[in-house]
Write an enzyme that holds these catalytic residues in place. Sequence first.
Site, PDB file in Angstrom:
ATOM      1  N   LYS A  20       0.841  -1.198   0.000  1.00 45.35           N
ATOM      2  CA  LYS A  20       0.000   0.000   0.000  1.00 45.35           C
ATOM      3  C   LYS A  20       0.883   1.257   0.000  1.00 45.35           C
ATOM      4  CE  LYS A  20      -3.747  -2.259   2.590  1.00 45.35           C
ATOM      5  NZ  LYS A  20      -4.484  -2.155   3.879  1.00 45.35           N
ATOM      6  N   TYR A  60     -12.321  -2.849  -2.345  1.00 44.13           N
ATOM      7  CA  TYR A  60     -12.795  -2.905  -0.959  1.00 44.13           C
ATOM      8  C   TYR A  60     -14.326  -2.892  -0.857  1.00 44.13           C
ATOM      9  CZ  TYR A  60      -8.067  -2.339   0.990  1.00 44.13           C
ATOM     10  OH  TYR A  60      -6.761  -2.532   1.363  1.00 44.13           O
ATOM     11  N   THR A 104      -4.670  -7.947  10.685  1.00 42.05           N
ATOM     12  CA  THR A 104      -5.042  -6.651  10.093  1.00 42.05           C
ATOM     13  C   THR A 104      -4.581  -5.497  10.981  1.00 42.05           C
ATOM     14  OG1 THR A 104      -6.969  -7.666   9.059  1.00 42.05           O
ATOM     15  CG2 THR A 104      -7.006  -5.268   9.321  1.00 42.05           C
ATOM     16  N   ASN A 125      -1.273  -0.111   7.601  1.00 45.21           N
ATOM     17  CA  ASN A 125      -0.760  -1.482   7.814  1.00 45.21           C
ATOM     18  C   ASN A 125      -0.014  -2.043   6.603  1.00 45.21           C
ATOM     19  OD1 ASN A 125      -2.953  -2.054   6.241  1.00 45.21           O
ATOM     20  ND2 ASN A 125      -4.005  -3.346   7.735  1.00 45.21           N
ATOM     21  N   HIS A 128      -1.519  -5.615   1.616  1.00 44.40           N
ATOM     22  CA  HIS A 128      -2.804  -6.284   1.411  1.00 44.40           C
ATOM     23  C   HIS A 128      -2.553  -7.699   0.913  1.00 44.40           C
ATOM     24  CE1 HIS A 128      -6.857  -7.217   0.034  1.00 44.40           C
ATOM     25  NE2 HIS A 128      -6.267  -7.743  -1.029  1.00 44.40           N
ATOM     26  N   GLU A 139      -9.714 -10.231  -7.140  1.00 40.63           N
ATOM     27  CA  GLU A 139      -8.711  -9.163  -7.054  1.00 40.63           C
ATOM     28  C   GLU A 139      -7.680  -9.261  -8.180  1.00 40.63           C
ATOM     29  OE1 GLU A 139      -7.417  -9.527  -2.972  1.00 40.63           O
ATOM     30  OE2 GLU A 139      -9.397  -8.922  -2.229  1.00 40.63           O
TER      31      GLU A 139
HETATM   32  N1  UDP Z   1      -9.019  -0.844   7.998  1.00 42.30           N
HETATM   33  C1  UDP Z   1      -9.027   0.325   8.741  1.00 42.30           C
HETATM   34  N2  UDP Z   1      -9.674   0.322   9.951  1.00 42.30           N
HETATM   35  C2  UDP Z   1     -10.314  -0.790  10.429  1.00 42.30           C
HETATM   36  C3  UDP Z   1     -10.298  -1.968   9.655  1.00 42.30           C
HETATM   37  C4  UDP Z   1      -9.635  -1.959   8.442  1.00 42.30           C
HETATM   38  O1  UDP Z   1      -8.448   1.325   8.342  1.00 42.30           O
HETATM   39  O2  UDP Z   1     -10.894  -0.728  11.515  1.00 42.30           O
HETATM   40  C5  UDP Z   1      -8.313  -0.852   6.713  1.00 42.30           C
HETATM   41  C6  UDP Z   1      -6.953  -1.494   6.800  1.00 42.30           C
HETATM   42  O3  UDP Z   1      -6.077  -0.799   5.911  1.00 42.30           O
HETATM   43  C7  UDP Z   1      -7.216  -2.889   6.283  1.00 42.30           C
HETATM   44  C8  UDP Z   1      -8.252  -2.600   5.210  1.00 42.30           C
HETATM   45  O4  UDP Z   1      -9.061  -1.587   5.766  1.00 42.30           O
HETATM   46  O5  UDP Z   1      -6.037  -3.495   5.797  1.00 42.30           O
HETATM   47  C9  UDP Z   1      -9.092  -3.782   4.798  1.00 42.30           C
HETATM   48  O6  UDP Z   1      -9.701  -4.341   5.933  1.00 42.30           O
HETATM   49  P1  UDP Z   1      -9.779  -5.916   6.092  1.00 42.30           P
HETATM   50  O7  UDP Z   1     -10.650  -6.202   7.272  1.00 42.30           O
HETATM   51  O8  UDP Z   1     -10.140  -6.528   4.781  1.00 42.30           O
HETATM   52  O9  UDP Z   1      -8.275  -6.288   6.508  1.00 42.30           O
HETATM   53  P2  UDP Z   1      -7.101  -7.011   5.687  1.00 42.30           P
HETATM   54  O10 UDP Z   1      -7.752  -8.008   4.768  1.00 42.30           O
HETATM   55  O11 UDP Z   1      -6.332  -5.951   4.948  1.00 42.30           O
HETATM   56  O12 UDP Z   1      -6.250  -7.668   6.728  1.00 42.30           O
HETATM   57 MG    MG Z   2      -9.343  -7.832   3.464  1.00 38.88          MG
END
Ligand code: UDP
Ligand code: MG
Length: 165
Positions: A20, A60, A104, A125, A128, A139
């Site tokens: 990212k 997303y 996450t 974080n 992805h 994706e």
């Molecule tokens: N995210 C965020 N706040 C939250 C949860 C998610 O900013 O409370 C963001 C974070 O960048 C995360 C992305 O949204 O990586 C996608 O969320 P997901 O639950 O799909 O997590 P991932 O698959 O990336 O672990």
């Molecule tokens: Mg995700």
Amino acid sequence: TTPIYGVPGTAKERTFIAVKPDGVQRGLVAEIIARFERRGYKLVGLKLLVPSVGLAKEHYADLSSKPFFKSLVEYMTNGKAPVVGMVWEGPSVIKQGRVMLGATDPKAAGPGTIRGDLCLSIGRNICHGSDSAESAMKEISLWFGGRGEIVDWTSNNEEWVVSDN
Ligand code: UDP
Ligand code: MG
């Protein structure tokens, strides 16, 4: 030939992994690629881009009702740094890709994981990874423009990396 999204459950399983904008800005592209390379996974797609708002929203889409959705899309698309999109191939790469990224929320991510070693905040974080075979298919098709952007190639390491008895 392998479909661009791979064949889940085989050595040709594929997943979409992205660095990212915060990961690119912080100079962590090589570090993240290196971890997948060293594990033995094979890079079959790689691009640098500032995603459009449409692409980020589609990527997303399942989070569109979340309170953080707007800022998430903004952070992915504002162009302060690009995203590195990748497709990695190998045994269990979808599941293991997620394991390698870590939780996450980096505050809950274990040491040895990318997030657990390299970042601190859920909104920054750095990476992805597709969370299922269905997500990987969606994706990869979304981020890559088809056959010309995904390369089927044979790694000469393969016999030294993959052998299931
Ligand atoms: N995210 C965020 N706040 C939250 C949860 C998610 O900013 O409370 C963001 C974070 O960048 C995360 C992305 O949204 O990586 C996608 O969320 P997901 O639950 O799909 O997590 P991932 O698959 O990336 O672990
Ligand atoms: Mg995700």
